[in-house]
Design a protein around this motif. Sequence first.
Motif, PDB file in Angstrom:
ATOM      1  N   THR A  47      11.098  48.060  10.739  1.00 23.01           N
ATOM      2  CA  THR A  47      12.109  47.723  11.737  1.00 23.01           C
ATOM      3  C   THR A  47      13.212  48.781  11.748  1.00 23.01           C
ATOM      4  OG1 THR A  47      13.586  45.942  12.485  1.00 23.01           O
ATOM      5  CG2 THR A  47      13.458  46.308  10.126  1.00 23.01           C
ATOM      6  N   LEU A  48      13.941  48.855  12.855  1.00 24.44           N
ATOM      7  CA  LEU A  48      15.023  49.835  12.950  1.00 24.44           C
ATOM      8  C   LEU A  48      16.165  49.488  12.001  1.00 24.44           C
ATOM      9  CD1 LEU A  48      15.267  50.275  16.843  1.00 24.44           C
ATOM     10  CD2 LEU A  48      13.814  51.502  15.222  1.00 24.44           C
ATOM     11  N   PHE A  49      16.409  48.191  11.837  1.00 29.90           N
ATOM     12  CA  PHE A  49      17.581  47.733  11.081  1.00 29.90           C
ATOM     13  C   PHE A  49      17.269  46.354  10.538  1.00 29.90           C
ATOM     14  CE2 PHE A  49      21.503  45.224  11.032  1.00 29.90           C
ATOM     15  CZ  PHE A  49      22.347  46.021  10.267  1.00 29.90           C
ATOM     16  N   ALA A  50      17.726  46.045   9.328  1.00 32.50           N
ATOM     17  CA  ALA A  50      17.434  44.735   8.740  1.00 32.50           C
ATOM     18  C   ALA A  50      18.551  44.288   7.815  1.00 32.50           C
ATOM     19  CB  ALA A  50      16.112  44.772   7.977  1.00 32.50           C
ATOM     20  N   GLY A  51      18.735  42.982   7.731  1.00 32.38           N
ATOM     21  CA  GLY A  51      19.751  42.412   6.864  1.00 32.38           C
ATOM     22  C   GLY A  51      19.217  42.037   5.492  1.00 32.38           C
ATOM     23  N   GLN A  52      17.941  42.358   5.212  1.00 34.40           N
ATOM     24  CA  GLN A  52      17.339  42.001   3.931  1.00 34.40           C
ATOM     25  C   GLN A  52      16.202  42.967   3.616  1.00 34.40           C
ATOM     26  OE1 GLN A  52      16.666  38.479   6.452  1.00 34.40           O
ATOM     27  NE2 GLN A  52      14.983  38.056   5.047  1.00 34.40           N
ATOM     28  N   ASP A  53      15.794  42.978   2.348  1.00 33.76           N
ATOM     29  CA  ASP A  53      14.759  43.907   1.891  1.00 33.76           C
ATOM     30  C   ASP A  53      13.358  43.332   2.037  1.00 33.76           C
ATOM     31  OD1 ASP A  53      16.752  45.670   1.169  1.00 33.76           O
ATOM     32  OD2 ASP A  53      16.828  44.969  -0.908  1.00 33.76           O
ATOM     33  N   GLU A  54      13.250  42.023   2.091  1.00 36.04           N
ATOM     34  CA  GLU A  54      11.957  41.363   2.221  1.00 36.04           C
ATOM     35  C   GLU A  54      12.159  40.001   2.866  1.00 36.04           C
ATOM     36  OE1 GLU A  54      11.709  39.368  -2.248  1.00 36.04           O
ATOM     37  OE2 GLU A  54      10.747  41.316  -1.920  1.00 36.04           O
ATOM     38  N   ILE A  55      11.070  39.410   3.310  1.00 39.64           N
ATOM     39  CA  ILE A  55      11.168  38.104   3.954  1.00 39.64           C
ATOM     40  C   ILE A  55       9.916  37.302   3.647  1.00 39.64           C
ATOM     41  CG2 ILE A  55      10.124  38.836   6.153  1.00 39.64           C
ATOM     42  CD1 ILE A  55      12.278  37.051   7.529  1.00 39.64           C
ATOM     43  N   SER A  63      22.432  49.256   4.497  1.00 40.07           N
ATOM     44  CA  SER A  63      23.277  48.256   3.821  1.00 40.07           C
ATOM     45  C   SER A  63      24.738  48.364   4.237  1.00 40.07           C
ATOM     46  CB  SER A  63      23.156  48.413   2.295  1.00 40.07           C
ATOM     47  OG  SER A  63      21.829  48.205   1.871  1.00 40.07           O
ATOM     48  N   ILE A  64      25.194  49.569   4.512  1.00 37.43           N
ATOM     49  CA  ILE A  64      26.579  49.753   4.973  1.00 37.43           C
ATOM     50  C   ILE A  64      26.781  49.065   6.317  1.00 37.43           C
ATOM     51  CG2 ILE A  64      28.239  51.461   5.819  1.00 37.43           C
ATOM     52  CD1 ILE A  64      27.228  53.359   3.641  1.00 37.43           C
ATOM     53  N   PHE A  65      25.838  49.263   7.253  1.00 32.04           N
ATOM     54  CA  PHE A  65      25.934  48.603   8.556  1.00 32.04           C
ATOM     55  C   PHE A  65      25.870  47.090   8.408  1.00 32.04           C
ATOM     56  CE2 PHE A  65      25.154  52.771  10.374  1.00 32.04           C
ATOM     57  CZ  PHE A  65      25.814  52.704  11.599  1.00 32.04           C
ATOM     58  N   VAL A  66      25.020  46.593   7.525  1.00 36.32           N
ATOM     59  CA  VAL A  66      24.930  45.148   7.287  1.00 36.32           C
ATOM     60  C   VAL A  66      26.265  44.608   6.796  1.00 36.32           C
ATOM     61  CG1 VAL A  66      23.883  43.362   5.839  1.00 36.32           C
ATOM     62  CG2 VAL A  66      22.446  45.129   6.851  1.00 36.32           C
ATOM     63  N   TRP A  67      26.831  45.285   5.809  1.00 29.33           N
ATOM     64  CA  TRP A  67      28.075  44.816   5.186  1.00 29.33           C
ATOM     65  C   TRP A  67      29.198  44.714   6.211  1.00 29.33           C
ATOM     66  CZ3 TRP A  67      33.144  45.651   3.874  1.00 29.33           C
ATOM     67  CH2 TRP A  67      33.627  44.966   2.767  1.00 29.33           C
ATOM     68  N   TRP A  68      29.383  45.780   7.004  1.00 28.07           N
ATOM     69  CA  TRP A  68      30.485  45.780   7.968  1.00 28.07           C
ATOM     70  C   TRP A  68      30.195  44.896   9.179  1.00 28.07           C
ATOM     71  CZ3 TRP A  68      35.197  47.105   6.855  1.00 28.07           C
ATOM     72  CH2 TRP A  68      35.424  48.011   5.825  1.00 28.07           C
ATOM     73  N   LEU A 107      31.006  50.312  12.889  1.00 23.75           N
ATOM     74  CA  LEU A 107      29.764  50.134  12.143  1.00 23.75           C
ATOM     75  C   LEU A 107      29.055  48.831  12.484  1.00 23.75           C
ATOM     76  CD1 LEU A 107      30.826  51.517   8.651  1.00 23.75           C
ATOM     77  CD2 LEU A 107      29.518  52.652  10.449  1.00 23.75           C
ATOM     78  N   ASP A 108      29.310  48.288  13.661  1.00 21.36           N
ATOM     79  CA  ASP A 108      28.540  47.147  14.163  1.00 21.36           C
ATOM     80  C   ASP A 108      27.124  47.650  14.456  1.00 21.36           C
ATOM     81  OD1 ASP A 108      27.320  45.248  15.985  1.00 21.36           O
ATOM     82  OD2 ASP A 108      29.309  44.381  16.266  1.00 21.36           O
ATOM     83  N   TYR A 109      26.117  46.926  13.967  1.00 22.16           N
ATOM     84  CA  TYR A 109      24.738  47.409  14.114  1.00 22.16           C
ATOM     85  C   TYR A 109      24.326  47.599  15.570  1.00 22.16           C
ATOM     86  CZ  TYR A 109      22.993  42.777  15.535  1.00 22.16           C
ATOM     87  OH  TYR A 109      22.752  41.609  16.216  1.00 22.16           O
ATOM     88  N   ARG A 110      24.980  46.903  16.501  1.00 21.19           N
ATOM     89  CA  ARG A 110      24.616  47.036  17.910  1.00 21.19           C
ATOM     90  C   ARG A 110      24.983  48.412  18.466  1.00 21.19           C
ATOM     91  NH1 ARG A 110      27.335  41.461  19.762  1.00 21.19           N
ATOM     92  NH2 ARG A 110      28.824  42.233  18.213  1.00 21.19           N
TER      93      ARG A 110
END
Length: 364
Positions: A44-52, A71-76, A88-91
Amino acid sequence: MKNTQQQLTVFVHDWIFHIGGAESVFFELIQTHTQHHVEEKIYTLFAGQDEIEIDGYTYEIVTALPRWLNSIFVWWSERKKWFVSKILDYRNLIVFYPQLCRLLRNKISKEHPDHIVISSFAAAKNIIPYGASHRHEHVALYLHSPNQYIRENHDEYVKKFSRWQAKIFGLLVPYLRRRDSKPRHYDTVLANSLYTAELAKKHYQIDNITIQYPKLDPKFDHITPSRSPKNYMVYVGRLTSFVREVDKIITLCNTYQIPLIIMWSGPDEQYLKSLAWPTITWVGRVTDVDEKINIMKNARWLINLAKESCGMATMEALACGIPVFGYGVWGAAELVWPDQWLLVSSKDEESLKKGFEEFLEKFG
């Protein structure tokens, strides 16, 4: 590189963050195509987790961005603090979609997969090199919609941008559209609605498309509609102001003092909660199907103002037998019949109020 004796199937999706209807369809595609005797990964281009975990199996998630930058984009994106969160909003990664697709394509190519299953509503369809025709892997595409940010939803996005954002976006859109329109090769193409299939032909010249509407959980097939629904409206979907217009939904329910239950989560949740009156109830992401059905079937109405190619929440509401107030453009019109819907053709304030009053009078 993978073991040459071991087959590999990769599943590709735009991003996995704030799970919504498109992700539910993606997970179902995985369940349909999975073969647990072969190696399988999610890209995926971007994810909030390492596995699912899906259906009892754990899948590794590989992102286009290096894990530390992801992870930086996720955090912010989750914290919404100060000006940095806006940057740093992922959108905001939309401007880098061509580069992200290239990075993801390179990561996938190094693995030499035998099967690629793509679920795309923004950019994931473009991980396939354009013009590719001599391929060893089988590529299946499930198209939710063309890239809505630069296509049919473009005007709505621009209206909600700041002046400088709109100018930058305006300069980038022609480039993004050219890249998005490059011909790609797929062995199998599915679309979630007739409307999506028509757009795929218009924008991508894809003709051989099979329509496959998203499947609801089997429990929605055996619902007895409530004989005495409670006096509340329900919204199910990502919590965003862009396109889904949750801010307008909240304003309508505030104005007419209609109790509203909001189900799910999303990047604009903090802002949207600041708009809500005490009559608005937030229940978060409901993963238990029985709980979700109980909330929906006991509602008096469902509201959905999103411009969608095919709405899962709308389909679920119809299965529960509750009337829906919605936006009558795009694929929504394929799902409806007059005795359960009132659809508006414009989302300006006057049209929404007029339509909402008519809806309450008809289904109140």
